[in-house]
Structure formats: structure tokens, C-alpha cells
Design a protein around this motif. Structure first.
Motif: not given
Length: 287
Positions: A272-284
Motif C-alpha cells: 500500500t505504501a508503494s502504490k500510494l507513493s507512486d500516486i504521490q509522485t504523479k500528484l507532484g
């Protein structure tokens, strides 16, 4: 055929919340001087002693909580404006917003009535708590106390330079239009940050292995993230596709996740942390 692009005025209105409350704090000159004298100070004004009244009154605490909850609700369901105290409410949220606000206001004022019903006893209870520091003059009458509590929300349309029926300088008109454009543009940045803050907090917490220092979290870590996604979609007045996409991706990742699962399974926690981190990168990258 050309279509007019909806302006901020078409998409939102402004709201201003005002609250007044009875504050159960009382500066006491006599007690202040007694403290100074006891501690050997011969100079006045070295400090200030403020008494905390109604400390054991649950009804007063309930009123304060209800009034704070109303403020939080307004902030969480609106966007920033250019002046302090004024917020922007998306028009599509108006009816739900008003219904919830009115219910919260009714509940809060009901708690004021409950406080009024125990007021005389609460004042007497303070006598036992404060001892020699108690002073009946510190407390308003029941009626005066009730009159100090009020909640008001004022709704107004978004202004624009065309609203002026008198001649004003063209530069001032342009300044107003520019300010409104800035409010509209910053709305998307604000919503993106509303997503980013709980997202970063969740990633940081889930990146700590189960059992390690700092790994423990409350259920609100997950519920706050879900709520932030729903709010972001509601407050997306510019209909920015990326905002909705990110919010939906996060909700999809959390759809079958529970706080207990994240506490008990290192695999689920790490994934979950990994997948959310990928989403955070997109948001950034987008914002």
C-alpha cells in the motif's frame, strides 16, 4: 458554435462565518498581586494570573466543542478567498452544505440551552473548585451568558468588475478581475494540497515496519485519507481531471484496506505504501 467558459461567479458563492462565545477565562488583579507578593516581587505588572472558570463543567465543554466543529466544517467544505474570514463555496454543494450547517448550528445552540439549565449549579461548583479565588462577579447572569453565544453564516455572490454601477478606475476594475482569477487558479493548488498532506502522512507511517518505533497509527489515518479524496472531488470547482483521477486512484487502493489489515500484515502495509507513493509522485508532477 462557441460556448462561454463558466466564471468563478458561475461556479461558486462566498460565505463568511461569524461566531461569538462566552469565554470562561478571567484575569484576576487581586490574585496576580498575591502571587507577586508571595514570590517576593515588589513590582506590579510582573505577570498576569488568569483563572480558568467552569473547568469541570461538561456542558460548557460540549458547547465549545460544537462551536469549534462548525468552524472546522466550514473550513473543510470551502475554498480560500482573498480576505480573512471569507471562504468560497462551490455552488453545487450549496444545498447539502446549508442543510448540514443548519443542523450543526441547531445542535450547538441546543448545547447552549443545556448549559443555561445548569448554569447556577456550575457557578456554585466553581466556588468549591476555586476556593478563595472564586468571585461571583466573574460570572455573567444566565441570560447574559446565553446572549454571548451566536453563530451566523452570510452568503454573497462572487463580485466582478461589472457589478459596479458607478465609474471606477479601469485599473481598479482590472485589479479586481485579476484577484478573482488568482482565487480561481489557486483553488486547484489548494485542493491538490488537501490531497497531498494526508497522503504524505499515510505513506510515511506505512513505510515504518510493523513493530518498529513510530509504526503505530490510529484508524483516522485511513479515514482521513478517504475523506480528503471525497472532499477534493467536491471542491474541484475548476473540474481539473487530474484531481479527480488522483482521488479515485487513492480510493481504489484503499477500497479493500482496513486499518487492522495495515497493522497486521507487513506485505499489505508495504504494498500500500508503494502504490500510494507512486500516486504521490504523479500528484507532484501535475501540481
Amino acid at each position: 458554435m462557441t460556448f462561454a467558459v463558466p466564471s468563478l461567479r458561475d461556479k461558486a458563492i462566498t460565505v463568511r462565518l461569524t461566531r461569538s462565545m462566552y469565554r470562561a477565562d478571567k484575569f484576576d488583579k487581586t490574585v496576580t498581586r498575591a502571587v507577586e507578593t508571595t514570590l517576593g516581587s515588589n513590582t506590579r505588572g510582573c505577570g498576569r494570573y488568569t483563572k480558568k472558570l467552569l473547568r469541570n463543567c461538561s456542558e460548557y465543554k460540549a458547547v465549545c466543542t460544537a462551536f469549534q466543529d462548525i468552524y472546522t466544517y466550514v473550513i473543510n467544505n470551502t475554498l480560500p478567498w482573498m480576505d480573512d474570514g471569507v471562504r468560497v463555496l462551490p455552488s453545487n454543494l450549496y444545498f447539502d452544505f446549508v442543510a448540514e450547517f443548519n443542523q450543526m448550528k441547531s445542535d450547538a445552540m441546543g448545547k447552549v440551552e443545556a448549559l443555561a439549565n445548569v448554569w447556577d449549579q456550575a457557578v456554585l461548583n466553581d466556588h468549591a473548585l476555586l476556593g478563595a479565588m472564586w468571585n461571583a462577579d466573574d460570572y455573567p447572569s444566565r441570560e447574559e451568558m446565553v446572549s454571548k453565544f451566536a453563530i451566523r453564516l452570510v452568503y454573497q455572490p462572487i463580485p466582478n468588475s461589472a457589478d459596479f454601477r458607478i465609474d471606477i478606475d479601469d485599473a481598479d476594475k482590472q485589479a479586481l478581475d485579476n484577484a478573482l482569477s488568482e482565487v480561481e487558479a489557486k483553488a486547484t493548488e489548494y485542493v491538490a494540497n488537501r490531497l497531498l498532506e494526508p497522503l504524505k502522512a499515510m505513506i510515511e507511517k506505512l513505510s515504518i515496519p510493523i513493530g518498529a518505533d513510530g509504526s503505530i497509527f490510529r484508524d483516522t489515518l485511513v479515514s482521513n485519507m478517504r475523506e480528503a479524496c471525497e472532499q477534493a472531488k467536491k471542491l474541484n470547482i475548476n473540474n481539473v481531471e487530474a484531481i479527480d483521477r488522483v482521488a479515485d486512484e487513492i480510493l481504489s487502493q484503499l477500497e479493500h484496506i482496513t486499518p487492522d489489515t495495515l497493522r497486521e500484515s507487513d506485505a499489505v502495509r508495504s504494498s500500500t505504501a508503494s502504490k500510494l507513493s507512486d500516486i504521490q509522485t504523479k500528484l507532484g508532477e501535475w501540481f
